[in-house]
Scaffold this motif. Structure first.
Motif, PDB file in Angstrom:
ATOM      1  N   ARG A  19      41.196  41.339  29.366  1.00 58.40           N
ATOM      2  CA  ARG A  19      42.475  40.638  29.557  1.00 58.40           C
ATOM      3  C   ARG A  19      43.319  41.322  30.635  1.00 58.40           C
ATOM      4  NH1 ARG A  19      45.972  37.226  26.831  1.00 58.40           N
ATOM      5  NH2 ARG A  19      44.608  37.077  25.029  1.00 58.40           N
ATOM      6  N   GLY A  22      41.989  41.123  37.148  1.00 61.23           N
ATOM      7  CA  GLY A  22      41.881  40.068  38.147  1.00 61.23           C
ATOM      8  C   GLY A  22      40.515  40.025  38.795  1.00 61.23           C
ATOM      9  N   VAL A  23      40.150  38.850  39.269  1.00 60.07           N
ATOM     10  CA  VAL A  23      38.916  38.689  40.027  1.00 60.07           C
ATOM     11  C   VAL A  23      39.206  39.185  41.444  1.00 60.07           C
ATOM     12  CG1 VAL A  23      37.172  37.082  40.884  1.00 60.07           C
ATOM     13  CG2 VAL A  23      38.200  36.729  38.617  1.00 60.07           C
ATOM     14  N   LEU A  36      35.663  42.462  38.999  1.00 62.46           N
ATOM     15  CA  LEU A  36      36.989  42.505  38.383  1.00 62.46           C
ATOM     16  C   LEU A  36      37.652  43.845  38.624  1.00 62.46           C
ATOM     17  CD1 LEU A  36      36.093  40.967  34.884  1.00 62.46           C
ATOM     18  CD2 LEU A  36      36.799  39.769  36.966  1.00 62.46           C
ATOM     19  N   LEU A  76      38.493  31.068  41.562  1.00 64.81           N
ATOM     20  CA  LEU A  76      38.721  32.141  40.584  1.00 64.81           C
ATOM     21  C   LEU A  76      39.218  33.422  41.255  1.00 64.81           C
ATOM     22  CD1 LEU A  76      35.648  31.770  38.197  1.00 64.81           C
ATOM     23  CD2 LEU A  76      38.029  31.122  37.745  1.00 64.81           C
ATOM     24  N   THR A  79      42.450  35.275  40.222  1.00 67.47           N
ATOM     25  CA  THR A  79      42.848  34.827  38.894  1.00 67.47           C
ATOM     26  C   THR A  79      42.575  35.934  37.880  1.00 67.47           C
ATOM     27  OG1 THR A  79      42.260  32.576  39.495  1.00 67.47           O
ATOM     28  CG2 THR A  79      42.509  33.021  37.175  1.00 67.47           C
ATOM     29  N   LYS A  80      43.425  36.036  36.876  1.00 65.88           N
ATOM     30  CA  LYS A  80      43.257  37.063  35.845  1.00 65.88           C
ATOM     31  C   LYS A  80      42.514  36.498  34.623  1.00 65.88           C
ATOM     32  CE  LYS A  80      47.294  39.755  37.151  1.00 65.88           C
ATOM     33  NZ  LYS A  80      46.535  40.664  37.954  1.00 65.88           N
ATOM     34  N   VAL A  81      41.771  37.377  33.993  1.00 67.39           N
ATOM     35  CA  VAL A  81      41.039  37.038  32.777  1.00 67.39           C
ATOM     36  C   VAL A  81      42.005  37.011  31.601  1.00 67.39           C
ATOM     37  CG1 VAL A  81      39.206  37.785  31.193  1.00 67.39           C
ATOM     38  CG2 VAL A  81      38.932  38.104  33.671  1.00 67.39           C
ATOM     39  N   PHE A  96      40.270  32.080  31.966  1.00 66.81           N
ATOM     40  CA  PHE A  96      41.133  32.631  32.995  1.00 66.81           C
ATOM     41  C   PHE A  96      42.541  32.067  32.858  1.00 66.81           C
ATOM     42  CE2 PHE A  96      36.813  32.937  34.359  1.00 66.81           C
ATOM     43  CZ  PHE A  96      36.734  34.196  34.927  1.00 66.81           C
ATOM     44  N   GLU A  97      43.521  32.752  33.472  1.00 67.00           N
ATOM     45  CA  GLU A  97      44.924  32.397  33.299  1.00 67.00           C
ATOM     46  C   GLU A  97      45.273  30.992  33.787  1.00 67.00           C
ATOM     47  OE1 GLU A  97      47.335  35.158  35.494  1.00 67.00           O
ATOM     48  OE2 GLU A  97      46.332  34.692  37.365  1.00 67.00           O
TER      49      GLU A  97
END
Length: 150
Positions: A19, A22-23, A36, A76, A79-81, A96-97
């Protein structure tokens, strides 16, 4: 980022505690690899599904790493997990967020996906539907209460 520093095992799954990561990079060769933050890497070697919203209303897009048909995964980047779950059946689910869901089932013949991280953590979808889990902890001493860790 997650307050947990290591993945957590449950009866039927591992919560990967990615959590907030970020990618930071996406690479494509015979697989699709998401790099990540925090030295984690997600490599998909078999077809995976990218979707948003309920699966019954939006089947999403099939990503096929072997043929480099993965353009739908490029948004992606950055984008954050929100969550990442490795099921003991060998399936993977990441959210993803932006509401995107990435799911990768098992494969009968090859390792469908692999996730590596700090501390020697490795999660591998084994051929035929099983999950292989390794960590530096398991290599140095006998794990207690972690039967799935090798």
């Amino acid at each position: 980022m997650s307050t947990e520093t290591e993945p957590v095992e449950h009866d039927d799954r591992w919560i990967l505690n990615l959590r907030g990561r970020g990618v930071a990079g996406i690479t494509v060769d015979h697989r699709l690899t998401l790099t990540l933050d925090g030295c984690w890497e997600v490599a998909l070697e078999t077809p995976a599904r990218l979707s948003s919203g309920p699966a019954h209303t939006n089947p999403g897009v099939l990503l096929v790493p072997e043929t480099q048909d993965v353009a739908a995964a490029l948004p992606l980047f950055g984008t954050k997990v929100v969550s990442a779950v490795a099921f003991k059946t060998g399936a993977l689910r990441m959210v993803f967020e932006d509401g995107t869901h990435l799911t990768c089932p098992t494969d009968a013949a090859i390792e469908a996906w692999r996730i590596t991280g700090p501390g020697g953590w490795q999660f591998v979808s084994l051929p035929g539907g099983d999950l292989g889990v390794w960590s530096a902890f398991a290599a140095n001493e006998k794990p207690q209460g972690r039967s799935a860790v090798r």
